[in-house]
Design a protein around this motif. Structure first.
Motif, PDB file in Angstrom:
ATOM      1  N   ILE A 199       0.688  -1.090  -0.093  1.00 21.25           N
ATOM      2  CA  ILE A 199      -0.087   0.012  -0.061  1.00 21.25           C
ATOM      3  C   ILE A 199       0.793   1.280   0.003  1.00 21.25           C
ATOM      4  CG2 ILE A 199      -1.887   1.128   1.279  1.00 21.25           C
ATOM      5  CD1 ILE A 199      -2.433  -1.722   2.734  1.00 21.25           C
ATOM      6  N   GLN A 200       0.647   2.184  -0.935  1.00 19.36           N
ATOM      7  CA  GLN A 200       1.891   3.104  -1.117  1.00 19.36           C
ATOM      8  C   GLN A 200       0.930   4.498  -1.136  1.00 19.36           C
ATOM      9  OE1 GLN A 200       4.073   2.367  -4.666  1.00 19.36           O
ATOM     10  NE2 GLN A 200       3.816   0.202  -4.585  1.00 19.36           N
ATOM     11  N   PRO A 201       0.853   5.117   0.085  1.00 22.60           N
ATOM     12  CA  PRO A 201       0.013   6.380   0.096  1.00 22.60           C
ATOM     13  C   PRO A 201       1.066   7.396  -0.187  1.00 22.60           C
ATOM     14  CG  PRO A 201       0.842   5.796   2.336  1.00 22.60           C
ATOM     15  CD  PRO A 201       1.125   4.386   1.459  1.00 22.60           C
ATOM     16  N   TRP A 202       0.452   8.480  -0.557  1.00 25.60           N
ATOM     17  CA  TRP A 202       1.066  10.037  -0.484  1.00 25.60           C
ATOM     18  C   TRP A 202      -0.117  11.139  -0.292  1.00 25.60           C
ATOM     19  CZ3 TRP A 202      -0.545   7.148  -5.012  1.00 25.60           C
ATOM     20  CH2 TRP A 202      -1.202   7.550  -5.782  1.00 25.60           C
ATOM     21  N   LYS A 203       0.542  12.210  -0.391  1.00 26.50           N
ATOM     22  CA  LYS A 203      -0.144  13.330  -0.048  1.00 26.50           C
ATOM     23  C   LYS A 203      -0.165  14.511  -1.138  1.00 26.50           C
ATOM     24  CE  LYS A 203       0.334  16.291   3.483  1.00 26.50           C
ATOM     25  NZ  LYS A 203       0.366  16.953   4.749  1.00 26.50           N
ATOM     26  N   THR A 204      -1.186  14.981  -1.553  1.00 21.28           N
ATOM     27  CA  THR A 204      -1.229  16.274  -2.355  1.00 21.28           C
ATOM     28  C   THR A 204      -2.375  17.107  -2.155  1.00 21.28           C
ATOM     29  OG1 THR A 204      -0.295  14.769  -4.327  1.00 21.28           O
ATOM     30  CG2 THR A 204      -1.177  16.653  -4.908  1.00 21.28           C
ATOM     31  N   ASP A 205      -1.907  18.459  -1.848  1.00 20.86           N
ATOM     32  CA  ASP A 205      -2.835  19.230  -1.812  1.00 20.86           C
ATOM     33  C   ASP A 205      -3.649  19.153  -0.434  1.00 20.86           C
ATOM     34  OD1 ASP A 205      -1.968  21.012  -3.633  1.00 20.86           O
ATOM     35  OD2 ASP A 205      -3.313  19.934  -5.075  1.00 20.86           O
ATOM     36  N   ILE A 225      -3.758   6.760  -2.551  1.00 24.10           N
ATOM     37  CA  ILE A 225      -3.064   5.331  -2.367  1.00 24.10           C
ATOM     38  C   ILE A 225      -3.218   4.791  -3.985  1.00 24.10           C
ATOM     39  CG2 ILE A 225      -3.632   4.729  -0.007  1.00 24.10           C
ATOM     40  CD1 ILE A 225      -6.214   3.137  -0.991  1.00 24.10           C
ATOM     41  N   ASN A 226      -2.345   3.844  -3.887  1.00 26.28           N
ATOM     42  CA  ASN A 226      -2.031   3.331  -5.364  1.00 26.28           C
ATOM     43  C   ASN A 226      -3.103   2.176  -5.865  1.00 26.28           C
ATOM     44  OD1 ASN A 226      -0.975   1.717  -3.259  1.00 26.28           O
ATOM     45  ND2 ASN A 226       0.227   0.530  -4.829  1.00 26.28           N
ATOM     46  N   SER A 227      -3.882   1.811  -5.246  1.00 28.14           N
ATOM     47  CA  SER A 227      -5.134   0.979  -5.676  1.00 28.14           C
ATOM     48  C   SER A 227      -6.236   0.905  -4.707  1.00 28.14           C
ATOM     49  CB  SER A 227      -4.207  -0.482  -5.559  1.00 28.14           C
ATOM     50  OG  SER A 227      -5.043  -1.513  -6.208  1.00 28.14           O
ATOM     51  N   ASN A 228      -6.914   0.158  -5.378  1.00 30.86           N
ATOM     52  CA  ASN A 228      -8.508  -0.090  -4.632  1.00 30.86           C
ATOM     53  C   ASN A 228      -8.658  -1.015  -4.092  1.00 30.86           C
ATOM     54  OD1 ASN A 228      -9.134   1.520  -7.188  1.00 30.86           O
ATOM     55  ND2 ASN A 228     -10.707   2.555  -5.717  1.00 30.86           N
ATOM     56  N   LEU A 229      -7.688  -2.195  -4.487  1.00 27.41           N
ATOM     57  CA  LEU A 229      -7.721  -3.516  -3.704  1.00 27.41           C
ATOM     58  C   LEU A 229      -6.294  -4.229  -3.709  1.00 27.41           C
ATOM     59  CD1 LEU A 229     -10.216  -6.282  -5.054  1.00 27.41           C
ATOM     60  CD2 LEU A 229      -7.752  -6.826  -5.047  1.00 27.41           C
ATOM     61  N   PHE A 230      -6.166  -4.605  -2.646  1.00 23.18           N
ATOM     62  CA  PHE A 230      -4.725  -5.552  -2.318  1.00 23.18           C
ATOM     63  C   PHE A 230      -5.012  -7.012  -1.896  1.00 23.18           C
ATOM     64  CE2 PHE A 230      -4.154  -1.114  -1.548  1.00 23.18           C
ATOM     65  CZ  PHE A 230      -3.190  -0.735  -2.296  1.00 23.18           C
ATOM     66  N   ASP A 247       1.893 -10.151   7.363  1.00 26.56           N
ATOM     67  CA  ASP A 247       2.228  -9.127   7.709  1.00 26.56           C
ATOM     68  C   ASP A 247       2.279  -8.084   6.454  1.00 26.56           C
ATOM     69  OD1 ASP A 247       4.586  -9.460   6.574  1.00 26.56           O
ATOM     70  OD2 ASP A 247       6.006  -8.846   8.295  1.00 26.56           O
ATOM     71  N   GLU A 248       1.690  -8.656   5.426  1.00 30.86           N
ATOM     72  CA  GLU A 248       1.477  -8.023   3.993  1.00 30.86           C
ATOM     73  C   GLU A 248       0.007  -7.730   3.784  1.00 30.86           C
ATOM     74  OE1 GLU A 248       3.973  -7.372   1.970  1.00 30.86           O
ATOM     75  OE2 GLU A 248       5.575  -8.415   2.717  1.00 30.86           O
ATOM     76  N   PRO A 249      -0.148  -6.535   3.209  1.00 32.52           N
ATOM     77  CA  PRO A 249       0.765  -5.963   2.418  1.00 32.52           C
ATOM     78  C   PRO A 249       1.281  -4.786   3.348  1.00 32.52           C
ATOM     79  CG  PRO A 249      -1.240  -4.902   2.082  1.00 32.52           C
ATOM     80  CD  PRO A 249      -1.582  -6.373   2.836  1.00 32.52           C
ATOM     81  N   GLY A 250       2.669  -4.282   3.053  1.00 32.55           N
ATOM     82  CA  GLY A 250       3.305  -3.182   3.885  1.00 32.55           C
ATOM     83  C   GLY A 250       2.815  -1.972   3.519  1.00 32.55           C
ATOM     84  N   PHE A 251       3.205  -0.951   4.118  1.00 32.50           N
ATOM     85  CA  PHE A 251       2.937   0.527   3.777  1.00 32.50           C
ATOM     86  C   PHE A 251       4.126   1.179   3.614  1.00 32.50           C
ATOM     87  CE2 PHE A 251      -0.336  -1.389   6.523  1.00 32.50           C
ATOM     88  CZ  PHE A 251      -1.401  -0.770   6.290  1.00 32.50           C
ATOM     89  N   VAL A 252       4.303   1.611   2.260  1.00 34.06           N
ATOM     90  CA  VAL A 252       5.505   2.527   1.780  1.00 34.06           C
ATOM     91  C   VAL A 252       5.129   3.846   1.339  1.00 34.06           C
ATOM     92  CG1 VAL A 252       7.484   2.454   0.465  1.00 34.06           C
ATOM     93  CG2 VAL A 252       6.534   0.107   1.394  1.00 34.06           C
ATOM     94  N   VAL A 253       5.452   4.831   2.015  1.00 38.87           N
ATOM     95  CA  VAL A 253       5.205   6.071   1.349  1.00 38.87           C
ATOM     96  C   VAL A 253       5.922   6.544   0.198  1.00 38.87           C
ATOM     97  CG1 VAL A 253       5.206   8.673   2.011  1.00 38.87           C
ATOM     98  CG2 VAL A 253       4.713   6.947   3.652  1.00 38.87           C
ATOM     99  N   ASP A 254       4.898   6.889  -0.929  1.00 38.91           N
ATOM    100  CA  ASP A 254       5.510   7.069  -2.256  1.00 38.91           C
ATOM    101  C   ASP A 254       5.607   8.627  -2.317  1.00 38.91           C
ATOM    102  OD1 ASP A 254       5.989   7.616  -4.995  1.00 38.91           O
ATOM    103  OD2 ASP A 254       4.453   6.637  -5.498  1.00 38.91           O
ATOM    104  N   ILE A 255       6.919   8.857  -1.867  1.00 37.68           N
ATOM    105  CA  ILE A 255       7.250  10.460  -1.826  1.00 37.68           C
ATOM    106  C   ILE A 255       7.594  11.096  -3.017  1.00 37.68           C
ATOM    107  CG2 ILE A 255       8.339  10.660   0.670  1.00 37.68           C
ATOM    108  CD1 ILE A 255      10.948  10.411  -0.489  1.00 37.68           C
ATOM    109  N   SER A 256       7.673  10.265  -4.105  1.00 39.38           N
ATOM    110  CA  SER A 256       7.884  10.922  -5.452  1.00 39.38           C
ATOM    111  C   SER A 256       6.659  11.433  -5.946  1.00 39.38           C
ATOM    112  CB  SER A 256       8.115  10.029  -6.389  1.00 39.38           C
ATOM    113  OG  SER A 256       7.176   8.843  -6.424  1.00 39.38           O
TER     114      SER A 256
END
Length: 236
Positions: A32-38, A43-48, A63-72
């Motif tokens: 799960i790859q969250p990021w913040k804009t405005d 997040i990168n998907s609706n389903l994992f 312990d899957e999925p993990g959480f990895v911030v997508d700072i890009s």
């Protein structure tokens, strides 16, 4: 002549296969790859997808999925927290439909970073929010939370089948449940507990995620073989 004709066909096939692989990866992204804009969490998907049994502790832990911030795509505020909010109730795949009437007292637990337990059952959720991680000086973190399926006696165990929960993510100040950003859209986690790959993917395909999302993947289905990917434990 045949070789000249085959070249564009092969190129097209490779292009379509690559596109299909990308669609499959998007549909069943490992982390799960969250990021913040405005001020909005995305997040990168609706389903994992994930599998109980991918930890050394036995058949009922992951312990899957993990959480990895997508700072890009957009970093969070350093020092703030990312938390999850459980939604709805635990649902079970009975072989033909998703419901919670087929559950035999099973509940699905998520242990948050601070040791709190969020428990999903047929009747709802107890302790619905939990801490995932604290953003570092760059607005990043990589975290994994332990999740388990338990029986009515609160012991590790659960009927063979698929289990479905919904979450959304939100950002707060440290040591606070006060949201400082707009929460993400809800998303689904589908857990496999002992099903073969065909039965599990049938359950996944029956999850009613937004229509446009499924159409993107279904347009390419069959172009490349679908193989079950057992999720490996990622290292932080």
């Amino acid at each position: 002549m045949i070789i000249r004709w085959l070249k564009p066909v092969l190129a097209l096939a490779l292009s379509v296969s690559f596109s299909a692989a990308m669609a499959e990866e998007h549909l069943h992204a490992t982390d799960i790859q969250p990021w913040k804009t405005d001020g909005q969490v995305f997040i990168n998907s609706n389903l994992f997808e994930t599998d109980f049994g991918d930890l050394a502790g036995g058949d009922y832990l992951t312990d899957e999925p993990g959480f990895v911030v997508d700072i890009s795509q957009g970093a969070f505020t350093p020092g703030n927290w990312l938390q999850f909010q459980g939604l709805g109730s635990l649902k079970f795949w009975d072989g033909s439909t998703w419901n919670n009437s087929s559950l035999n007292g099973e509940h699905l637990d998520i242990e948050s970073l601070d040791g709190g337990i969020t428990s999903f059952s047929a009747s709802g959720i107890s302790n619905p929010t939990g801490l995932i991680g604290e953003f570092d000086s760059t607005g990043f973190f990589h975290s994994h939370l332990e999740m388990s399926i338990r029986n009515a006696a609160n012991e590790l165990g659960g009927s063979v089948g698929a289990y479905w929960i919904e979450l959304q993510l939100f950002e707060t100040l440290a040591n606070s449940n006060l949201s400082v950003s707009t929460a993400s859209a809800p998303f689904s986690l589908i857990f496999n507990r002992g099903l073969d790959s065909v039965a599990y993917e049938t359950a996944v395909s029956a999850v009613p995620v937004p229509a446009a999302f499924w159409l993107f993947g279904s347009a390419l289905v069959g172009l490349i073989p679908r193989a079950r990917r057992r999720l490996a434990t990622a290292q932080a």
